[in-house]
Design an enzyme around this catalytic site. Structure first.
Site, PDB file in Angstrom:
ATOM      1  N   GLN A  11       0.857  -1.299   0.003  1.00 48.48           N
ATOM      2  CA  GLN A  11      -0.090  -0.002   0.062  1.00 48.48           C
ATOM      3  C   GLN A  11       0.739   1.347   0.025  1.00 48.48           C
ATOM      4  OE1 GLN A  11      -4.040  -0.022   2.264  1.00 48.48           O
ATOM      5  NE2 GLN A  11      -2.779  -1.696   3.482  1.00 48.48           N
ATOM      6  N   ASP A  32      14.651 -10.366  -2.695  1.00 49.13           N
ATOM      7  CA  ASP A  32      13.788 -10.790  -1.966  1.00 49.13           C
ATOM      8  C   ASP A  32      14.382 -10.770  -0.583  1.00 49.13           C
ATOM      9  OD1 ASP A  32      12.397 -12.772  -0.195  1.00 49.13           O
ATOM     10  OD2 ASP A  32      11.757 -13.863  -2.075  1.00 49.13           O
ATOM     11  N   ALA A  56       7.742  -5.399   3.829  1.00 52.32           N
ATOM     12  CA  ALA A  56       7.455  -6.114   5.050  1.00 52.32           C
ATOM     13  C   ALA A  56       6.641  -7.027   5.075  1.00 52.32           C
ATOM     14  CB  ALA A  56       6.878  -5.113   6.179  1.00 52.32           C
ATOM     15  N   THR A  58       3.485  -8.709   6.805  1.00 56.83           N
ATOM     16  CA  THR A  58       2.583  -7.990   7.339  1.00 56.83           C
ATOM     17  C   THR A  58       1.397  -8.869   7.300  1.00 56.83           C
ATOM     18  OG1 THR A  58       1.339  -7.284   5.107  1.00 56.83           O
ATOM     19  CG2 THR A  58       3.011  -5.688   6.150  1.00 56.83           C
ATOM     20  N   TYR A 121       4.240 -10.985  15.043  1.00 54.94           N
ATOM     21  CA  TYR A 121       4.308  -9.636  13.900  1.00 54.94           C
ATOM     22  C   TYR A 121       4.736  -8.503  14.987  1.00 54.94           C
ATOM     23  CZ  TYR A 121       2.884  -5.505  11.136  1.00 54.94           C
ATOM     24  OH  TYR A 121       2.971  -4.608  10.772  1.00 54.94           O
ATOM     25  N   LYS A 125       8.304  -6.595  14.188  1.00 58.33           N
ATOM     26  CA  LYS A 125       8.585  -5.274  13.932  1.00 58.33           C
ATOM     27  C   LYS A 125       9.608  -4.443  14.881  1.00 58.33           C
ATOM     28  CE  LYS A 125       7.151  -3.310  10.984  1.00 58.33           C
ATOM     29  NZ  LYS A 125       7.829  -3.231   9.308  1.00 58.33           N
ATOM     30  N   TRP A 146      -3.221   0.960  11.458  1.00 55.28           N
ATOM     31  CA  TRP A 146      -4.455   1.137  10.778  1.00 55.28           C
ATOM     32  C   TRP A 146      -4.608   1.521   9.114  1.00 55.28           C
ATOM     33  CZ3 TRP A 146      -9.081   1.788  14.571  1.00 55.28           C
ATOM     34  CH2 TRP A 146      -8.956   1.095  15.575  1.00 55.28           C
TER      35      TRP A 146
END
Length: 282
Positions: A11, A32, A56, A58, A121, A125, A146
């Site tokens: 995104q 990769d 990332a 996700t 996750y 991170k 979000w």
């Protein structure tokens, strides 16, 4: 400024391509993130003046079963890239998440608040943050929450799909945070990269849309702007169990980002209107 961006289809990467189309975008076909040496070679080929990592792992729930893979993608490879950038004094911008916090209370988290991730996750991170910070170069860690856009899988698109299929939905109302438009994150990353290049302070920052809202409240606004009559009923998290535990309190204090870099919290409702227009919903 020659900007190298890792990621091409996510995104934020898609929005970065709109904002700075002449940047060098390195996708999985070239580098990769399960192969840090390939990523390092790609970085060296492009000789950047700033790097933004928009790649990332996700898949929050799947990470519970694939934590070693998520750790490689979210922490070890970014650490290798950040170390290479540090050696040349090249600014490195890393996107992180509200999932590094345990979600307790109802006070907005500060960048220096204690971290205690609840999920694989979140742990990976956080490890990525530590790797980038430990590299010792000019860097910014941008924690956000979000994320939504017209691309990929996200809450807005899920609600539009489900709202078209059902007259009523039950949505979690005891998780609160700031929905954040991906295009605003892209602009924030670019500003940070430029400012770091000019000697501005770095470190961890928070960036989330305003005002804070529950998932149920977010859904209601999606349906209202889309002109859909889908009814939303509030439910607690306990009625919507998931493999990975989500933080209940994802409020992020974004004051320092405004103070150091002049980046204000975006109004997510305006961002939602842009996304719906792009999706030809409004």
């Amino acid at each position: 400024m020659r900007v190298v961006i890792f990621g091409r289809t996510g995104q934020v990467a898609r929005e970065l391509a709109r904002a700075i189309p002449d940047a060098a975008f390195i996708g999985r076909d070239e580098a990769d993130f399960t192969d840090p040496l390939a990523c390092l070679a790609a970085l060296k080929r492009h000789a950047p003046e700033a790097v933004i990592n928009a790649a990332a792992y996700t898949a929050v729930d799947r990470a519970e079963e694939e934590e070693p893979l998520a750790l490689q993608v979210n922490a070890r490879t970014p650490g290798v890239l950040a170390a290479e950038c540090a050696a040349g004094g090249v600014p490195f911008v890393q996107i992180s998440t509200d999932y590094v916090f345990d979600g307790a209370g109802d006070t907005a988290w500060l960048p220096h608040s204690p971290t205690a991730p609840l999920s694989a996750y979140g742990r990976t991170k956080l490890a990525g943050e530590e790797a980038v910070r430990g590299a010792g170069g000019p860097h910014a860690i941008l924690r956000t929450s979000w994320v939504f856009s017209a691309h990929g899988a996200n809450f807005v698109k899920s609600m539009l799909r489900l709202g078209a299929e059902r007259d009523a939905l039950r949505i979690v109302a005891d998780q609160v945070g700031g929905p954040t438009p991906a295009d605003a994150i892209a602009q924030a990353c670019l500003t940070l990269a430029r400012n770091l290049r000019d000697g501005a302070p770095g470190g961890a920052y928070h960036f989330a849309g305003a005002p804070d809202v529950s998932w149920a409240g977010f859904a209601r606004e999606i349906f209202a702007q889309a002109g859909m009559q889908t009814e939303v009923s509030d439910i607690p998290t306990s009625e919507y169990p998931t493999p990975a535990k989500r933080p209940s309190n994802s409020r992020l204090d974004c004051t320092s980002l405004m103070r150091d870099h002049g980046i204000a919290r975006p109004d997510w409702r305006a961002g939602l209107a842009r996304v719906l227009q792009e999706l030809n919903v409004t």
